[in-house]
Scaffold this motif. Structure first.
Motif, PDB file in Angstrom:
ATOM      1  N   SER A 244      31.577  -8.229   7.955  1.00 43.81           N
ATOM      2  CA  SER A 244      32.253  -6.709   8.617  1.00 43.81           C
ATOM      3  C   SER A 244      32.385  -5.739   7.453  1.00 43.81           C
ATOM      4  N   PRO A 245      32.622  -6.127   6.164  1.00 46.43           N
ATOM      5  CA  PRO A 245      32.688  -5.184   5.276  1.00 46.43           C
ATOM      6  C   PRO A 245      31.586  -4.450   4.915  1.00 46.43           C
ATOM      7  N   LEU A 246      30.228  -5.057   4.883  1.00 46.53           N
ATOM      8  CA  LEU A 246      28.993  -4.578   4.880  1.00 46.53           C
ATOM      9  C   LEU A 246      28.600  -3.540   6.088  1.00 46.53           C
ATOM     10  N   ILE A 247      28.773  -4.149   7.205  1.00 47.73           N
ATOM     11  CA  ILE A 247      28.739  -3.345   8.389  1.00 47.73           C
ATOM     12  C   ILE A 247      29.455  -2.005   8.201  1.00 47.73           C
ATOM     13  N   ALA A 248      30.712  -2.116   8.000  1.00 50.64           N
ATOM     14  CA  ALA A 248      31.698  -1.114   7.968  1.00 50.64           C
ATOM     15  C   ALA A 248      31.326   0.063   6.953  1.00 50.64           C
TER      16      ALA A 248
END
Length: 837
Positions: free
Chosen positions: A441-445
């Motif tokens: 999620s952090p990388l996608i965000a």
């Protein structure tokens, strides 16, 4: 019930990292690539360092200094990683064709060879009305420039032809007349960097032809590799035709994306639905596809009663063939390598080490293209697989008694055993999905500004039907290629499941709070997350427990949320004129964190303008707009709003009563879509103020409540912003009787004037120049040829800047009144940062 995790006692499990020598090697290579990316280290320095380290390895081993020998070997791998990346990224031969390319384009005639099949792109969504709806892309290997001297050149370019070009084939030798260009740089904060992306593919220039007749086939030259590529392309085209003829038209584009990795024909709304439902990874060809294909191959081999050796050989042939058909993207390469290593292990009777296989796959990907280290798709792929391996390790460490013991003391019936296994599978599936979601999620965000918690539950619930759908799809694809007559019927159940799946995706994307659009997490938080958490996970892995990693993840997440949600309390106002071509969009960020958008549109299409506004807003650290002012009904000032309201929360929409003309489609779409999502629509007129920040004044100067101009442009809302003694004047497309009405008002001494009507002659008169006396004139237009003409009108006291030349132009006003003008394209801007007091 589940008991606490206990340390693993299996020697194989506890010794996984020690039995994975490829892991430290690929880590060293990756660090070398990263260092070359960040630091200015010369090619010679990398070679010398690597040579010294390699020389010390046998010396250390001869003296049995094993730790030093291993350290030197890893240091040599680090150096070789830096050497390889530096060579691929920075070293170009003297005859590289990009040396003749320029920013504005150099008219050339190139003799080149076609190296791949042409791709025809059709403008599914909005596009510039003056451009043809079709565009052909093809890769060329340049041989020489045709002319007086005809210099020999090398290197590859991407040819873009306006229109459809079907007659080209791989191996054709062609002469192309067109503009040789350096790839375009981003013009706005958060824009996609086309130049950098093409450079990662080994392309340093592009060639643009304005018509298909500019490409002339001279002869043909084909090598063995060309024939292999032609065969691969023929199989792919046959697969695309099979899908197109056997499935419903509404499912064809999605089926080609799921099975072949082709997303050319997917419309923007469908891509967004997949992203918002947390299923975008299903849409892209990845390791999951390879795994499901492997399962389908094993099932078909068992169905035909093939021995295990024949089944393994079939997998060894079909899995790499499938990777080639899908253009060998990094996730597919990674998964194929892992699968091939495991199949080979089965053939020779040895169990493959998953971590070592994953590291070997990563090493091959980096050797193929070291820039894939910075590719978000490759990063997400490897992070997801590593997360699965670690999560499965922890799940295996659970000592689980029967869950049904809580209900009854007799869990022996078949029904209860099946129920127990189902619940266990659901629990493990949810645990794996949750772990993947947390780690990715952090990388996608950061890359896509999207968080989709709905995907955790949605993926688990649909695991079984999705698996069945893919198995049917692959059976339909491979058997249908062999005989469409005998096996084409497999497309019927696959088509049915695919239609049902699309309906589920669209439903999930519409669930409230199922997804959130947000700015990128801070860089310091991202580094901490992907360094701190994996370190603690490895520590917990060795201890066989979940202790520090879970707590660290929670604490770090809470810390990041607390800082990001902290109320803004700045002292600086920022006004950014976005580069949207022939159109207008200006983002104002007040010191207290409130935001205002003045106009939202472009002649190149509302969708493109909306994406520019969204990425700029997120790059600035904001997730919502507090006010949107639409100056007048022209499409290039309002056509981005329908798409913008679907992504960005907007509190208030402000416009003059003359804007309310539902007979104009862009106006009707903007107002209707705003009303559907609950945006408060208010009318404004002269002498009213917009209250966003107590220290900032937004005053409407024109039009009056009863004013009705002879054209929409004359009705443009003129807004005067004042902060710390500085004034910025927004004028829309004001001209003719509307401009004459404004000039009758008392003069306004402005620091920055937004040129009305994109710098047109009728709107930018000497009377306006004397009335406003601007120090800066900012022009939002696609052509910078207006700059010299406007400089003559406004005089030497006014600095003229266009978004065509400088990209987005950011104006910063500090609390002490200091004004800074910062063009986004710093390399071409002169000066790159200008200050005036």
């Amino acid at each position: 019930m589940f008991h606490p995790i206990e340390p693993a006692t299996d020697a194989y499990e506890s010794d996984q990292f020690r039995r994975s020598p490829a892991v430290p090697v690929v880590c060293a290579v990756a660090i070398g690539i990263l260092l070359d990316h960040l630091l200015a280290i010369s090619f010679l320095d990398w070679w010398i360092g690597s040579a010294i380290a390699l020389t010390l390895v046998p010396l250390a081993w001869s003296r049995r200094w094993n730790h030093l020998a291993v350290s030197m070997l890893l240091l040599a791998c680090l150096g070789l990683g830096g050497v390889w990346h530096h060579w691929r990224w920075n070293c170009l031969p003297d005859d590289e064709v990009s040396h003749w390319a320029t920013e504005t384009g150099c008219l050339v005639r190139v003799f080149a060879k076609v190296v791949n099949a042409p791709t025809v792109l059709v403008a599914i969504d909005d596009h510039a009305p003056w451009k043809p709806p079709e565009r052909t892309l093809v890769m060329l290997e340049c041989r020489r420039l045709v002319g007086d001297s005809s210099p020999a050149v090398s290197g590859y370019v991407r040819l873009s032809v306006a229109g459809r070009l079907d007659q080209l084939a791989i191996g054709d030798l062609v002469e192309v007349s067109g503009l040789l260009l350096l790839p375009s740089e981003p013009s706005n904060p958060g824009d996609f960097d086309t130049r950098r992306w093409l450079r990662t593919q080994g392309l340093h220039a592009t060639l643009a032809a304005n018509q298909p007749e500019a490409v002339v086939v001279v002869s043909r030259e084909r090598t063995s590799w060309d024939w292999l590529t032609i065969g691969r392309t023929a199989v792919r085209h046959r697969a695309e035709n099979l899908i197109a003829t056997r499935l419903r038209a509404s499912n064809v584009a999605v089926a080609q994306s799921l099975l072949l990795g082709s997303r050319v024909e997917l419309d923007r709304d469908l891509r967004r639905a997949f992203a918002e439902s947390g299923t975008l990874h299903i849409l892209a060809i990845s390791g999951m596809n390879v795994g499901l294909l492997w399962i389908a191959i094993s099932f078909m081999c068992r169905l035909f009663r093939l021995p295990p050796e024949a089944s393994a050989l079939t997998a060894l042939i079909l899995l790499p063939a499938y990777a080639l058909i899908t253009d060998a993207n990094p996730p597919v390469v990674r998964a194929t390598i892992v699968a091939v290593v495991m199949v080979l292990g089965q053939l020779i009777g040895r169990t493959a080490n998953h971590w070592n296989s994953l590291a070997v796959a990563a090493l091959i990907v980096l050797v193929w293209n070291p820039s894939d280290l910075f590719n978000a798709g490759a990063q997400l792929s490897f992070i997801a697989v590593a997360t699965i391996l670690i999560t499965m390790r922890f799940l295996k460490s659970f000592r689980a008694t029967d869950l049904l013991d809580v209900w009854s003391g007799d869990p022996q019936t078949i029904l209860r055993q099946l129920t127990h296994r189902l619940m266990r599978s659901l629990f493990e599936g949810f645990a794996i999905s949750l772990a993947i979601w947390v780690t990715t999620s952090p990388l996608i965000a950061s890359q896509f500004h999207l968080i989709s918690p709905i995907g955790v539950v949605f993926t688990v619930l649909l695991n079984v039907p999705i698996g069945i759908m893919f198995c049917l799809g692959y059976a339909f694809l491979f058997l249908g290629l062999i005989s469409p007559t005998l096996f084409g019927w497999l497309g019927v159940p696959f088509d049915f499941l695919l239609g049902w799946f699309l309906s589920a995706v669209e439903t999930a994307s519409r669930i409230d709070l199922g997804h959130i659009y947000a700015p990128s997490p801070p860089l310091w938080w991202m580094i901490g997350f992907y360094v701190l958490v994996p370190t603690l996970v490895i520590w917990d892995h060795r201890k066989g427990r979940l202790f520090w990693s879970v707590r660290a993840t929670l604490v770090w997440t809470i810390l990041g949320l607390a800082i990001s949600l902290r109320p803004a309390n700045g002292t600086e106002l920022t006004c950014t004129v976005l580069s949207v071509g022939h159109g207008l969009s200006v983002l104002v960020e007040c010191p207290n964190g409130q935001t205002l958008l003045y106009d939202a549109g472009s002649m190149t299409g509302g969708g493109r303008a909306a994406r520019t506004i969204e990425t700029t807003l997120w790059a600035s650290g904001h997730a919502r707009l507090d006010a949107v002012v639409l100056s007048h009904p022209d499409a290039d000032h309002c056509n981005a709003l329908p798409e913008l309201v679907d992504v960005v929360p907007i509190r208030t929409l402000l416009c003059h009563r003359s804007f309310l003309d539902w007979s104009q489609p862009p106006v009707a779409a903007a107002l209707d879509d705003s009303a559907k999502v609950g945006i408060n629509i208010k009318l404004i007129s002269a002498d009213q103020q917009i209250l966003l920040d107590p220290n900032v004044t937004f005053k409407v100067l024109h039009p009056a409540p009863d004013f009705t101009g002879k054209s929409d442009n004359a009705n443009s809302v003129v807004l005067c912003l004042e902060y710390a003694g500085r004034r910025i004047l927004f004028t829309g497309d004001l001209e003719h009787d509307g401009l004459h009405r404004l000039l009758k008002e008392p003069a306004v001494d402005t620091d920055i004037l937004l040129s009305p009507h994109h710098g047109s002659t009728a709107a930018n008169s000497s009377d306006l120049a004397r009335w406003a006396t601007p120090e800066w004139l900012l022009v939002s237009y696609r052509d910078d040829s207006v700059q010299d003409r406007l400089a003559n009108v406004y005089g030497p006291a006014t600095q003229v800047m266009t978004t065509a030349r400088y990209g987005a132009i950011r104006c910063r006003i500090k609390a002490n009144g200091e004004l800074l003008i910062e063009p986004f394209k710093r390399r071409t801007a002169s000066p790159t940062e200008i200050r005036r007091r």
